[in-house]
Design a protein around this motif. Structure first.
Motif, PDB file in Angstrom:
ATOM      1  N   SER A   1       0.847  -1.198   0.000  1.00  0.00           N
ATOM      2  CA  SER A   1       0.000   0.000   0.000  1.00  0.00           C
ATOM      3  C   SER A   1       0.877   1.239   0.000  1.00  0.00           C
TER       4      SER A   1
ATOM      5  N   ARG B   1       0.095   5.578   0.290  1.00  0.00           N
ATOM      6  CA  ARG B   1      -0.796   6.728   0.297  1.00  0.00           C
ATOM      7  C   ARG B   1       0.028   7.999   0.283  1.00  0.00           C
TER       8      ARG B   1
ATOM      9  N   HIS C   1      -5.106   7.118  -1.581  1.00  0.00           N
ATOM     10  CA  HIS C   1      -4.549   5.760  -1.533  1.00  0.00           C
ATOM     11  C   HIS C   1      -4.234   5.332  -2.969  1.00  0.00           C
ATOM     12  N   ALA C   2      -3.009   5.604  -3.398  1.00  0.00           N
ATOM     13  CA  ALA C   2      -2.619   5.306  -4.783  1.00  0.00           C
ATOM     14  C   ALA C   2      -2.511   3.804  -5.020  1.00  0.00           C
ATOM     15  N   VAL C   3      -2.018   3.072  -4.022  1.00  0.00           N
ATOM     16  CA  VAL C   3      -1.919   1.608  -4.091  1.00  0.00           C
ATOM     17  C   VAL C   3      -2.503   1.068  -2.797  1.00  0.00           C
ATOM     18  N   ASP C   4      -3.412   0.102  -2.910  1.00  0.00           N
ATOM     19  CA  ASP C   4      -4.175  -0.334  -1.742  1.00  0.00           C
ATOM     20  C   ASP C   4      -4.202  -1.863  -1.670  1.00  0.00           C
TER      21      ASP C   4
ATOM     22  N   CYS D   1      -4.881   4.662 -11.888  1.00  0.00           N
ATOM     23  CA  CYS D   1      -5.269   3.488 -11.094  1.00  0.00           C
ATOM     24  C   CYS D   1      -4.148   2.986 -10.191  1.00  0.00           C
ATOM     25  N   GLY D   2      -2.938   3.562 -10.303  1.00  0.00           N
ATOM     26  CA  GLY D   2      -1.853   3.173  -9.402  1.00  0.00           C
ATOM     27  C   GLY D   2      -0.761   2.333 -10.028  1.00  0.00           C
TER      28      GLY D   2
ATOM     29  N   THR E   1       2.748   3.916  -9.697  1.00  0.00           N
ATOM     30  CA  THR E   1       3.168   3.932  -8.294  1.00  0.00           C
ATOM     31  C   THR E   1       3.684   2.562  -7.883  1.00  0.00           C
TER      32      THR E   1
ATOM     33  N   GLY F   1      -6.345   1.696  -7.470  1.00  0.00           N
ATOM     34  CA  GLY F   1      -5.299   1.273  -6.549  1.00  0.00           C
ATOM     35  C   GLY F   1      -5.331  -0.172  -6.132  1.00  0.00           C
ATOM     36  N   ARG F   2      -6.321  -0.925  -6.573  1.00  0.00           N
ATOM     37  CA  ARG F   2      -6.439  -2.331  -6.160  1.00  0.00           C
ATOM     38  C   ARG F   2      -6.403  -3.257  -7.367  1.00  0.00           C
TER      39      ARG F   2
END
Length: 330
Positions: free
Chosen positions: A11, A13, A34-37, A57-58, A61, A238-239
């Motif tokens: 994750s 943020r 939350h760029a990556v979750d 969507c991440g 990142t 991010g997911r």
């Protein structure tokens, strides 16, 4: 097959709050995106995992987290069983940097315009002390340029003297200088013409076969992903919502979002199959919807989707995060 790269509940943020004084005057709380979750995946040695999804969507990142350009807020990145964050903070930083490299999206911005190609490619060789003496350095640079389809005489030129495709070849040569095992490719062909894209992609596949390279490939172009991938991961807000072998993703996608992405590909064969264009807009990442983040755009959403966030489950060899698939409604 040995796992070379693995992420566990990764994750990241970012604080996107207004300045402190503005928050005090306006009575606003801090804001986080939350760029990556909670992203987990693995890449086997010599294989290619592609991450796809709409802008924001991440994907990029994740790429930067994997090479240590960002530190994770939570979770771990493992390279050959070694925690990257810990290794880069200690004595293992330089050896680890040698084993992984990154190719950036824009060949016009990622090369120093004031340096010659020789200096650009040689920087990693001198930094890691892989050669001794000017003659050996020039020989190694010439060899690297030759491996990507350029000639030794190109080392005396500056980046502005090359086309976009040639500049990206210089970037690839620079990335290969340390003889890495793992390459993170952040949309390396998106700034290039279609014909040049094909040349660069074929070059990268050839280099993978010759050197046994492992790739993380970031792209929003599904035609490119279909050409280079072994496994595909689909990201949304991010997911990860689906991870599967390339053939399964393109022939029988399971998640509604993956289906919408596949249906958006032009049907050159005019097969007459039913098509559902991608509907709606990506929600504001500062205020993502509760439950499944895709439910405002999903034609199969029910009350459970609106309140409960799905987890990534393995179903018949495919990892998918979708209540409708889990319940057999899709």
């Amino acid at each position: 097959m040995r796992t070379l790269v693995e992420t566990r509940h990764l994750s990241k943020r970012f604080d996107v709050s207004p300045p402190w004084l503005n928050r005090v005057i306006e009575g606003r709380a801090r804001q986080w995106v939350h760029a990556v979750d909670d992203v987990s995946f693995s890449i086997a040695q010599g294989r290619t995992l592609s991450l796809v999804g709409e802008s924001g969507c991440g994907k990029s990142t994740v790429a930067r987290l994997l090479v240590g350009l960002h530190r994770p807020t939570a979770g771990d990145v493992l390279f050959d069983g070694q925690n990257i964050a810990q290794a880069l903070a200690g004595r293992q930083a330089l050896p680890l940097r040698r084993r992984m490299q990154m190719i950036f999206q824009d060949p016009y911005a990622s090369l120093n315009p004031r340096w010659t190609v020789r200096d650009i490619v040689a920087e990693a060789l001198t930094e890691h002390r892989l050669v001794s003496g000017r003659h050996e350095l020039d020989e190694r640079v010439a060899q690297l340029l030759g491996s990507v389809g350029l000639v030794a005489g190109d080392m005396r030129k500056y980046p502005h003297q090359f086309s976009g495709g040639q500049r990206q070849r210089v970037s690839i040569a620079r990335a290969l200088a340390t003889q890495p095992e793992f390459l993170v490719c952040d949309e390396p062909t998106s700034a290039l013409d279609v014909s040049v894209q094909a040349q660069v992609l074929n070059l990268m596949k050839d280099l993978q076969q010759r050197h046994g390279l492992t790739y993380l490939f970031i792209s929003h172009n599904l035609a490119v992903v279909r050409h280079v991938s072994d496994t595909v991961g689909v990201m949304y807000l991010g997911r990860l919502v689906e991870v599967a072998e390339k053939s399964a993703i393109f022939i029988a996608p399971r998640h509604p979002y993956t289906r919408m992405l596949i249906d958006a590909i032009p049907d050159i064969g005019m097969t007459g199959r039913a098509r559902t264009p991608v509907q709606g807009e990506v929600p504001n990442p500062l205020a993502p919807p509760p439950g499944c983040s895709f439910h405002p755009r999903c034609p199969h959403a029910n009350e459970r989707c609106r309140v409960e966030r799905p987890v990534l489950l393995s179903l018949r060899g495919i990892q998918v995060a979708c209540h409708a698939v889990e319940e057999g409604r899709l």
